[in-house]
Structures are given as structure tokens and as C-alpha cells.
Design an enzyme around this catalytic site. Sequence first.
Site, PDB file in Angstrom:
ATOM      1  N   LYS A 117       0.817  -1.262  -0.169  1.00 59.37           N
ATOM      2  CA  LYS A 117       0.045   0.016   0.086  1.00 59.37           C
ATOM      3  C   LYS A 117       0.764   1.392   0.022  1.00 59.37           C
ATOM      4  O   LYS A 117       0.788   2.157  -0.905  1.00 59.37           O
ATOM      5  CB  LYS A 117      -1.018   0.452   1.350  1.00 59.37           C
ATOM      6  CG  LYS A 117      -1.996  -1.105   0.985  1.00 59.37           C
ATOM      7  CD  LYS A 117      -2.746  -0.962   2.259  1.00 59.37           C
ATOM      8  CE  LYS A 117      -2.054  -1.154   3.804  1.00 59.37           C
ATOM      9  NZ  LYS A 117      -1.463  -2.624   3.979  1.00 59.37           N
ATOM     10  N   SER A 148     -18.826 -16.401  10.450  1.00 56.23           N
ATOM     11  CA  SER A 148     -18.503 -17.378   9.121  1.00 56.23           C
ATOM     12  C   SER A 148     -17.981 -18.631  10.003  1.00 56.23           C
ATOM     13  O   SER A 148     -17.665 -19.548   9.136  1.00 56.23           O
ATOM     14  CB  SER A 148     -17.239 -16.687   8.437  1.00 56.23           C
ATOM     15  OG  SER A 148     -16.023 -16.480   9.216  1.00 56.23           O
ATOM     16  N   LYS A 196      -9.115 -15.419   2.718  1.00 65.76           N
ATOM     17  CA  LYS A 196      -9.119 -16.620   3.604  1.00 65.76           C
ATOM     18  C   LYS A 196      -8.590 -17.744   2.833  1.00 65.76           C
ATOM     19  O   LYS A 196      -7.941 -18.582   3.281  1.00 65.76           O
ATOM     20  CB  LYS A 196     -10.517 -17.191   3.902  1.00 65.76           C
ATOM     21  CG  LYS A 196     -11.175 -15.994   4.765  1.00 65.76           C
ATOM     22  CD  LYS A 196     -12.753 -16.263   5.025  1.00 65.76           C
ATOM     23  CE  LYS A 196     -13.283 -15.416   6.429  1.00 65.76           C
ATOM     24  NZ  LYS A 196     -14.637 -15.450   6.744  1.00 65.76           N
TER      25      LYS A 196
HETATM   26  P1  ADP Z   1       2.001  -1.871   3.262  1.00 69.36           P
HETATM   27  O1  ADP Z   1       2.143  -0.451   3.380  1.00 69.36           O
HETATM   28  O2  ADP Z   1       0.894  -2.460   2.503  1.00 69.36           O
HETATM   29  O3  ADP Z   1       1.993  -2.341   4.682  1.00 69.36           O
HETATM   30  P2  ADP Z   1       4.470  -1.762   2.097  1.00 69.36           P
HETATM   31  O4  ADP Z   1       4.071  -0.731   1.046  1.00 69.36           O
HETATM   32  O5  ADP Z   1       5.455  -1.462   3.166  1.00 69.36           O
HETATM   33  O6  ADP Z   1       3.125  -2.521   2.767  1.00 69.36           O
HETATM   34  O7  ADP Z   1       4.994  -2.847   1.348  1.00 69.36           O
HETATM   35  C1  ADP Z   1       6.120  -3.725   2.001  1.00 69.36           C
HETATM   36  C2  ADP Z   1       7.314  -4.051   0.913  1.00 69.36           C
HETATM   37  O8  ADP Z   1       7.112  -5.071   0.045  1.00 69.36           O
HETATM   38  C3  ADP Z   1       7.581  -2.883   0.234  1.00 69.36           C
HETATM   39  O9  ADP Z   1       9.174  -3.154   0.169  1.00 69.36           O
HETATM   40  C4  ADP Z   1       7.194  -2.948  -0.863  1.00 69.36           C
HETATM   41  O10 ADP Z   1       8.073  -2.441  -2.055  1.00 69.36           O
HETATM   42  C5  ADP Z   1       6.877  -4.621  -1.229  1.00 69.36           C
HETATM   43  N1  ADP Z   1       6.020  -4.877  -2.067  1.00 69.36           N
HETATM   44  C6  ADP Z   1       4.595  -5.010  -1.830  1.00 69.36           C
HETATM   45  N2  ADP Z   1       3.904  -5.594  -2.796  1.00 69.36           N
HETATM   46  C7  ADP Z   1       4.810  -5.649  -3.838  1.00 69.36           C
HETATM   47  C8  ADP Z   1       4.692  -5.832  -5.167  1.00 69.36           C
HETATM   48  N3  ADP Z   1       3.469  -6.161  -5.799  1.00 69.36           N
HETATM   49  N4  ADP Z   1       5.613  -5.794  -6.062  1.00 69.36           N
HETATM   50  C9  ADP Z   1       7.026  -5.389  -5.512  1.00 69.36           C
HETATM   51  N5  ADP Z   1       7.166  -5.049  -4.276  1.00 69.36           N
HETATM   52  C10 ADP Z   1       6.177  -5.168  -3.440  1.00 69.36           C
END
Ligand code: ADP
Length: 837
Positions: free
Chosen positions: A394, A712, A755
Site C-alpha cells: 500500500k 463465518s 481466507k
Molecule cells: P503496506 O504499506 O501495505 O504495509 P509496504 O508498501 O510497506 O506495505 O510494502 C512492504 C514491502 O513489500 C515494500 O518493500 C514493497 O515495495 C514490497 N512490495 C509489496 N507489494 C509489492 C509488489 N506487488 N511488487 C513489488 N514489491 C512489493
Amino acid sequence: MVFPEVLPVLPLKDVVVYPFSVQPLGVGQERSIRLIDDVMRSDRLVVLVAQKSADIEQAGPDDIFRIGTVSRVGRMFRMPDGTLQIAVQGLERVEINEFTQEKPYLMARITPRPDVQEEDTETEALKRNVISYFQRLVALVQNVPEGVAAATLNLEEPRQVVYVIATFVQMDLELRQKLLEIDSVHEKLAQLSSFLTHELEILELGKKIQTSAQEEMGKMQREYLLREQLKAIQRELGEESEEQATVNELRHKIDEAHMPEEALKEANRELSRLEKLPTASPEYSIIRTYLELLVSLPWSKGSGERIDVAHARQVLDEDHYDLEKIKERILEYLAVRHLKEERQRAEAARERELQEGEEEEQKGTTQPLQSQEEKRVINREPILCFVGPPGVGKTSLGQSIARALGRKFARISLGGIRDEAEIRGHRRTYIGAMPGRIIQTLRRVETNDPVIMLDEVDKVGADWRGDPSSALLEVLDPEQNYSFRDNYLDLPFDLSKVMFIATANALEPIPAPLRDRMEILELSGYTEEQKVHIARSYLLPKQLEANGLKQGEMTVDDDVIRRVVREYTREAGVRNLEREIGTLCRKVAKQISEGQPSPIHVTADDVPEYLGRRRFFEEAAERLDRPGIATGLVWTPVGGEIIFVEAATMPGREERLILTGQLGDVMKESAAAALSYVRSNAVELGLPRHVFENQNIHIHVPAGAIPKDGPSAGVTMVTVLVSLASGRRVRSDVAMTGEMTLRGRVMPIGGVKEKVLAAFRSGIRTVILPQKNEADLMEDLPKELRDQMHFVFATDIRDVLEAALEDEPVSKNGKEDSNVRRKRKKDKEKEKAGAHA
Ligand code: ADP
């Protein structure tokens, strides 16, 4: 020296004339004038003697002391009023014996009384002491004529010292007279010395008190004076004072800040107040802090970047694997914004042309720079809100969007915020007042069009004071946010250029009015294959770089990543996976720095060596070893989870349902409903008619940290009870979820994809789901799950039981008989074939 035996006597008020001393005297009394006139005509000698009291006029023999000084009258002046000014010189101490006449003035018979002069060292020492005391005294008092102090140094005779010094030192009459009357010079010196030391002490102490008081006062005055002087010097040199410099600098910054009119007015007003305040006043610093905020806000400073959708696509792909639907939506959002901005710009340009035309016509009148403000196009796009478990990307999507747009990125974490003022600030009248986070963030990013990520909007409102969602709404609402008013700033600030993005783990806790403003984009988590991809293409390169490793210095197999995913992490996102990969890289970096030759190749077998013991096991198969236990699926804010639901019975007189495992109310109710369903449909379910009669039933849902509530688990509860009553085990590779009505219908539930992913992570390949959820599941089911998993969609609880329970009951001793075992094997094969079909 020989004196006449009888001499005139002149009484003196408050004066003792000593031998050796020359003194001016005023003579006013008629008899005294006559006396002086007479002596001036003869030998000019007169006995001067002090009156006992200065109050007596015409002092008689009894009113004067017995010891006086024979003196010679030196000069005499007659004053215009008839009185005389004379100068007398003391010659010798005499004693007055008897008076020979009283009228017209006193005449008496006298006996000379020369002083007794000792010639010992003590006297000499006393003499020197007295001289040095006198020197010190002169330095402290003002009334001794100049030169006297120096002159005393040259006096030889001790009695001369006594008389000269005593003449010049102020002392009362009694002591004066006493100094004259004492015969011994040694004694005279001793008396004078003790008087002088006493006097010195007092004077020196007084001086000390005075100087320290002066110092105190002086310091303040001095500083004030110095400051004034400094100002004068600076003026003279054409330099400015510190305060003036501050004011000038602020004025300059106000000019640079290009504020809207209202803010500019306020800034100038505050500035002129500041100029009038002394720097030490508390208000000074309040105003100064405020002005510094005003001038540092990006009123009209943007990044200037235009939205380029193609470029954005590229950046999003570079930074994120898959997430196709989300990326697509983001790009649509950007495209719409781009279009609007372009139209707006074109409009503004046309306006300007028109205006310039008019100006040509009416030259000289100045037009305010307001056209853009008036022509506001309200951007009614909803705010994007990314909802999903941690580590699904995110935040990094937000960062990517900012990067794609060439804008600054900032996060405001709303989780743990305590009150509304955090968003909107405190009024300036409060001590320590500050602007809210929105304004602080804008000040930090220094542009008015950043991408601001509002993290954890679902944690808002939990323990908020004031009305926090209304503050946030104002921030997010395009109808209002072009004039967002922070309490501290107390001026409208235009937030319409800011791109807000929200994130949340869960949807429900988001206050409804806020949710209304947002478009929800769900990120539910990744499959194993997706994680391997993300790790290989994104996380590993990132971690290699973070740990100082070069491309090619460390190589890993996909099996390594898979093993880490499976045995070292169990999560929806990739946060822990990234951390574990980081650990791997760090360890390899250490080996290289210790001199091991690179490249270092890591294989799946090496993983425990680097990361320690495996952390997660596939426990379903082990646990589902007897009737009365089943695998359920729950949704949590950190992703889906599997839970085990267990049931046991024991004989009891009244039938009771015992529930343990800290279940929420809704889950408790579904347990009760499940029991009722089983009992009322016992025969149809192939169970004894009076099933669970005279039995206590205990349902337990272990596994600590998972919040256990929601409807659920309904189908799972029924399955467990039927399994227990029939002695048929629940298949260990099956997990289930679904709400159930009392009549046995299976109702849809939320969080399906999370899930299913959780079941998959735990090695389960068959999932029983409500029929009504089929559409949401299939909508964007990753291919991997479609290929490897088997889904059973149920409308009635009997569909669930059929899929979940083994066909034959286990024998009493808990072991399967050989028939059953054979059948089970056959079933499995059949099922496998079915899954691929
Ligand atoms: P959130 O904000 O959802 O908790 P983050 O954005 O901090 O998650 O993501 C955690 C790590 O995983 C980051 O280094 C991010 O770049 C990586 N990441 C998550 N999803 C992807 C994706 N689809 N492709 C490449 N890297 C990803």
C-alpha cells in the site's frame, strides 16, 4: 616659648584648636570682636578654648573646658556686616587657672601644659599607623583638602601628627577635647588610631555596600547602554540591528512567499506588531514563530510537474509486480485528473489572453492576480483508499504514484492520533500551540501539490476527542478543502492540489462519512508464486543494494525463496519475507567481507544455516486425527488465518454448551445455532434421534492472538458437531467458511480471497465456501490458486458435510479398519482427478 601669665580667653563653639594647627574662625559676638580688636593691638595672643555646649551664648567660666590652646591671631578681615574672619595658629596647650575678669570678655591666669612626648618605638609605630590610616581615610572621604594627606607623610613629631590629623578628621567635640587634654602623646596616638580604624571600617563597609549595589544596577544599565550604543553604531555604519534584521528578513520572505491576499494582509499586520514589541516579550516569539510558519508554507509553490499517464504506467510496473486491477484504477484516476487539469489550464490561458487584451485598452489600471483562484474547478474524484493486510504494498504504491507524477510524497499516520487538534491544530492563544499535521506536512514538503498518504484511516475515531472525522472530511472534501482552515494558521489554505491517498487494514472501522468519500481498492495478499516473483524481481535486488552487495555477488535459487516463504513466514503480504531476505543478504555480506570468495551461491538446503530453525509447520494433517475437530477460516486485519475448531462431549445431567477460546458474541451465537441445528435435524443427518442427550458439549477454538468473532464459523461448528456425533473425521486437507441459518442454508461471508490465500499458505488444497461467494472469488483469483486448489461451493450445510467428512466412522479405538483406509485412498485419488478437471 614664654607666655604672659594672664591672657584673654575666647570660648569656641564646636571647635578645638590644637597646637601646630592653623584654622580660620568666624567671630560674631560683640564681646569677642572687642577681644580680638584688643589683642590685635597688643601681642595677638589669645587662649582658645571650647565651650562645653554649643548652645550657650556668652559662655561664662563654668561653661568652658579648663584646657585650651594659646594661639596667635594671624590675619583678620572685617566683614561688611561688622563680624570678623580671623586665622589663628595654635601654639601651646595651657590650663586655665582662675579668671581675672569676665567683662567685657574673659581674662584668666594660665599655666602652660606642654605634651609629654615619649620617644619609644611603640609611639613611632603608632604614629606610622595613624598616618597610614589617615591616608586610607582621605581616599574614602571628600572633605579633606588636597595635599593634606601628602603633607602628613612629612610630619616628624608624633604630637604634630596627632594634632594635624585630628584637625582634619571629623569627630565629635568630646573626643576632640579629650585628644587635647591627654598629656601623653603615646596615649593621644593610641586614641586617635583606634578612632581611625573604627571610622575606616565603617567607611569601607559603606563603600562596599554601595559598590555592590551599584554593580547590580550598573550591569543592567551597562547592558542597556551598550545596546543603545550598538544600535547607534550600527546606524552610523549603515548596518541593521538584530531585530531589524529579523523584521527585514521576514518582510523579504513574505514578499517571496506569494501568499493569497488574505494571508498577505495578516502577515503584514503581524509583522508590524512584531516591530513594535521588545524582543524579550513572550508575545514577540509567538508572533515570530507564527510568521515563520506563514512564510515557509508553499502557498503557491508546486512541483510544476504535469501528469503523464504513460510514464506513470511505466513507474508503477517498475515498482510493483502484478496488482493489475489496482494499477489500472490508479491510471484511470490519474488520467481523469490530467484531463481536468489540462482543460483548466487551457481555460486559464484563454482568460489571460482576454484580460491582456482588455489591459491594452485600459493601460495604467492594475489587475489583481486572482483569475486562477476564481476559476476553481472542483475536483470531485473520490479519494483512493488502499485496504489490505500489512506488507502488500500500500505504502509503496503511494510512493510510486508520487514518483510517477514527479511530486513529493509524505505520510501522515492517523493511527494513535489522540484528538482533532492533531489534524486541525491548536488556536494560537494556547501556550505551545502548533499547526496540525496537514499544515506541518505541507511545510515540510515545501510544495502545495504533494501526494499525501493518510495511513491507517481505520484507526481513526477509536479514541478521538472532538470530531475528528469532520476535520478529516474537510481535508478530503473537494468542496471544502480549497479553503482548509487550520486553527493555528487561522487562514484558509488551498489543499485542492494535494493528492490524498488513504490506507487501512480493515474496512469496517472507517467512519461511514469518511468511507463515503473514498474509493476502496482492496489488496488481499499474495500467493506463494507471486511472493517468489516479488522477492526475485523486487525485494532481493532492493536488499542486495541495502546490504552493500553487488549484482552477482550472491545468487539464490527460487527454491530458497520458496522455502523462506513456506517455512519462515506466514503472512498475507511480503513484509517478513523482505526482512528474512534482508537477513540472508546481511549474512552473505558478512561472509564476503570476511574474505570468502564471491559469488556465494545459496541453496535451499543452506537456508536453516542462515535463518535458523523453520518457524511454521503445516499442522492441519497432524491435528485432524480424530472426529470432532475441523479447520475454519477467519479474516483478520493482517490477512486471513486458519483456525481449528474442536468439540468434545461428556455425560452430564443437564445439557450444557460450554464455549472457550475467548469467542466473541456473534461466534458464540453461531455455536448455539449450530448445536440447535444438529439436534433438530439429527435423523436427517444420519445421527441418533436423541443425539447429545444428557451430554455436556464443549466447543473450543484455540490459537491465541487471532480475534475470534463473526458468523463465518457457523458451518465449521456444525461440521465439528456432526463429526463428533457420527465418529467420522473431517478431512485434514479441507478448510471451510460460511454463515449458516437455523434451517441449514449457507450464507455468504466477507474476506473470501484472504481466507483462501490463508488456506493455501497452510497447505490446504480444498476450501468449502458459500455458493454466493463464488463470483467474488473467481473475479480475480490468481491462476496459481485456480490451478492448484479445489473449491466446493455450498448452498446447504449438507453440501458442506458431504465434502468435509470422511465417509466411514473410525472404529472405537480410534484406528481405521482396513476397509475404510482403502476407501479413503480411493477417494483421494478421485478428488485429485476432480481438481484438475
Ligand atoms: P503496506 O504499506 O501495505 O504495509 P509496504 O508498501 O510497506 O506495505 O510494502 C512492504 C514491502 O513489500 C515494500 O518493500 C514493497 O515495495 C514490497 N512490495 C509489496 N507489494 C509489492 C509488489 N506487488 N511488487 C513489488 N514489491 C512489493
